[in-house]
Design an enzyme around this catalytic site. Structure first.
Site, PDB file in Angstrom:
ATOM      1  N   ASP A  52      43.085  27.531  14.091  1.00 52.71           N
ATOM      2  CA  ASP A  52      44.388  26.901  14.348  1.00 52.71           C
ATOM      3  C   ASP A  52      45.002  26.394  13.047  1.00 52.71           C
ATOM      4  O   ASP A  52      46.122  25.867  13.043  1.00 52.71           O
ATOM      5  CB  ASP A  52      44.277  25.792  15.407  1.00 52.71           C
ATOM      6  CG  ASP A  52      43.348  24.668  15.000  1.00 52.71           C
ATOM      7  OD1 ASP A  52      42.692  24.774  13.947  1.00 52.71           O
ATOM      8  OD2 ASP A  52      43.281  23.675  15.743  1.00 52.71           O
ATOM      9  N   SER A  53      44.291  26.596  11.918  1.00 52.82           N
ATOM     10  CA  SER A  53      44.898  26.366  10.605  1.00 52.82           C
ATOM     11  C   SER A  53      46.069  27.324  10.392  1.00 52.82           C
ATOM     12  O   SER A  53      46.849  27.149   9.451  1.00 52.82           O
ATOM     13  CB  SER A  53      43.861  26.528   9.488  1.00 52.82           C
ATOM     14  OG  SER A  53      43.140  27.737   9.647  1.00 52.82           O
ATOM     15  N   ASP A  91      40.156  29.896  17.809  1.00 53.31           N
ATOM     16  CA  ASP A  91      40.292  28.452  18.026  1.00 53.31           C
ATOM     17  C   ASP A  91      41.123  28.167  19.263  1.00 53.31           C
ATOM     18  O   ASP A  91      42.190  28.776  19.461  1.00 53.31           O
ATOM     19  CB  ASP A  91      41.025  27.818  16.833  1.00 53.31           C
ATOM     20  CG  ASP A  91      40.098  27.041  15.923  1.00 53.31           C
ATOM     21  OD1 ASP A  91      38.981  26.703  16.338  1.00 53.31           O
ATOM     22  OD2 ASP A  91      40.511  26.781  14.775  1.00 53.31           O
ATOM     23  N   LYS A 121      36.402  28.527  19.880  1.00 55.89           N
ATOM     24  CA  LYS A 121      35.895  27.329  19.180  1.00 55.89           C
ATOM     25  C   LYS A 121      36.704  26.113  19.641  1.00 55.89           C
ATOM     26  O   LYS A 121      37.920  26.218  19.811  1.00 55.89           O
ATOM     27  CB  LYS A 121      36.001  27.489  17.662  1.00 55.89           C
ATOM     28  CG  LYS A 121      35.601  26.223  16.892  1.00 55.89           C
ATOM     29  CD  LYS A 121      35.370  26.485  15.408  1.00 55.89           C
ATOM     30  CE  LYS A 121      36.603  26.490  14.556  1.00 55.89           C
ATOM     31  NZ  LYS A 121      37.371  25.221  14.568  1.00 55.89           N
ATOM     32  N   GLU A 190      32.535  20.053   9.337  1.00 51.17           N
ATOM     33  CA  GLU A 190      33.588  19.996   8.309  1.00 51.17           C
ATOM     34  C   GLU A 190      33.570  18.656   7.584  1.00 51.17           C
ATOM     35  O   GLU A 190      33.599  17.589   8.200  1.00 51.17           O
ATOM     36  CB  GLU A 190      34.958  20.230   8.978  1.00 51.17           C
ATOM     37  CG  GLU A 190      36.115  20.181   7.989  1.00 51.17           C
ATOM     38  CD  GLU A 190      37.400  20.800   8.515  1.00 51.17           C
ATOM     39  OE1 GLU A 190      37.408  21.383   9.614  1.00 51.17           O
ATOM     40  OE2 GLU A 190      38.413  20.693   7.791  1.00 51.17           O
TER      41      GLU A 190
HETATM   42  O1  KIV Z   1      41.223  26.272  11.815  1.00 50.92           O
HETATM   43  C1  KIV Z   1      40.423  26.429  10.871  1.00 50.92           C
HETATM   44  O2  KIV Z   1      40.722  27.076   9.863  1.00 50.92           O
HETATM   45  C2  KIV Z   1      39.102  25.832  10.994  1.00 50.92           C
HETATM   46  C3  KIV Z   1      38.200  25.933   9.802  1.00 50.92           C
HETATM   47  C4  KIV Z   1      38.601  24.959   8.781  1.00 50.92           C
HETATM   48  C5  KIV Z   1      36.773  25.775  10.177  1.00 50.92           C
HETATM   49  O3  KIV Z   1      38.779  25.279  11.997  1.00 50.92           O
END
Ligand code: KIV
Length: 272
Positions: A52-53, A91, A121, A190
């Site tokens: 979700d980044s 995510d 996730k 994290e």
């Molecule tokens: O969304 C993301 O990129 C993440 C990573 C930082 C593990 O959850």
């Protein structure tokens, strides 16, 4: 150091467990689009996280909170189309699984049905355990995420290292154990102290993949655009940049603009 690497045609949740047991470190990167996913898959990355980044990296939001389930589905579909070897983890976005385990299950089912991703996730421990149990019971593999969980940034108030204090560290150890017990196949940690991360990795049987969690865990994950140097204002200590694409792409675009303006592009060989 000798690289200990077994050949996998397709990485599965089971392969990750094998890697942990044999001491082979797990490599994981994010991707949100077809083209970059194709490149990192062909390079042999073990796990692609449709993170979700994407909310920050692709859409320019300040946090991961605004991205929607439909937007995650769009990114994940593109990544799955590109992937032949890697395990694809998607995510679950903020608001799609907290608080209501039935809603969590329907969000997870939407991701699995519409994207072709292999697992999901979620961020959090005891607070979301019911949601994880319901999703897992439906046959969907779940990856956990503890420590600095960006969907809770307004609760934390800062992006600093988590679990430095005893109470938070103890809760993290307990949560990790709980995630293992309810069936999570792996866990992301994290931005936590490396000693704590190592302790967690040694005390649970599932792979622990770190980002800013030191070298005592079972694998590492980075945001692709950060490690390629496409983003350049984000400089946490844990980030290693393997390229400086921000500078290289900007230089290439400047050259292109200059060639167009000065009529050097296209030349005679570049036209019909
Ligand atoms: O969304 C993301 O990129 C993440 C990573 C930082 C593990 O959850």
């Amino acid at each position: 150091m000798q690289i200990n690497k077994k050949e996998y045609k397709r990485v599965t949740t089971h392969s990750l467990l094998e890697m942990k047991l044999s001491g082979e470190k797990i490599s994981m990167l994010t991707a949100y689009d077809f083209t970059l996913a194709k490149i990192i898959d062909s390079a042999g990355i073990d796990i692609i996280l449709v993170g979700d980044s994407a909310s920050n990296v692709m859409a320019g939001h300040e946090t991961t909170l605004p991205i929607t389930l439909d937007e995650m589905v769009y990114h994940a579909k593109s990544v799955v189309r590109a992937t032949e070897r890697a395990l694809v983890v998607v995510d679950m976005p903020f608001g799609s699984y907290q608080g209501n385990s039935k809603k969590a299950l329907s969000s997870a089912i939407k991701i699995m049905k519409e994207t072709g991703g292999h697992c999901i996730k979620v961020e959090g421990g005891s607070e979301i355990i019911e949601s994880i149990q319901r999703i897992f019971k439906a046959g969907i593999p779940v990856m956990g995420h503890l420590g600095l969980t960006p969907q809770s940034i307004y609760k934390f108030g800062t992006y600093t290292v988590r679990a430095k204090e005893k109470a938070e560290a103890e809760k993290l150890v307990k949560d990790a154990k709980m995630l293992e017990q309810v069936g999570c196949f792996a866990l992301v940690l994290e931005k936590v102290p490396s000693k704590l991360a190592e302790k967690v990795a040694k005390n649970i049987s599932i792979p622990v993949i770190g980002i800013g969690a030191g070298d005592g865990v079972d694998g590492q994950v980075l945001v692709l655009h950060d490690m390629l140097g496409m983003t350049h204002k984000f400089n946490p200590r844990f980030l290693r940049r393997y390229l400086d694409l921000y500078t290289d792409i900007k230089k290439a675009v400047k050259n292109y603009i200059s060639d167009v303006k000065s009529q050097k592009f296209p030349n005679k060989d570049e036209q019909y």
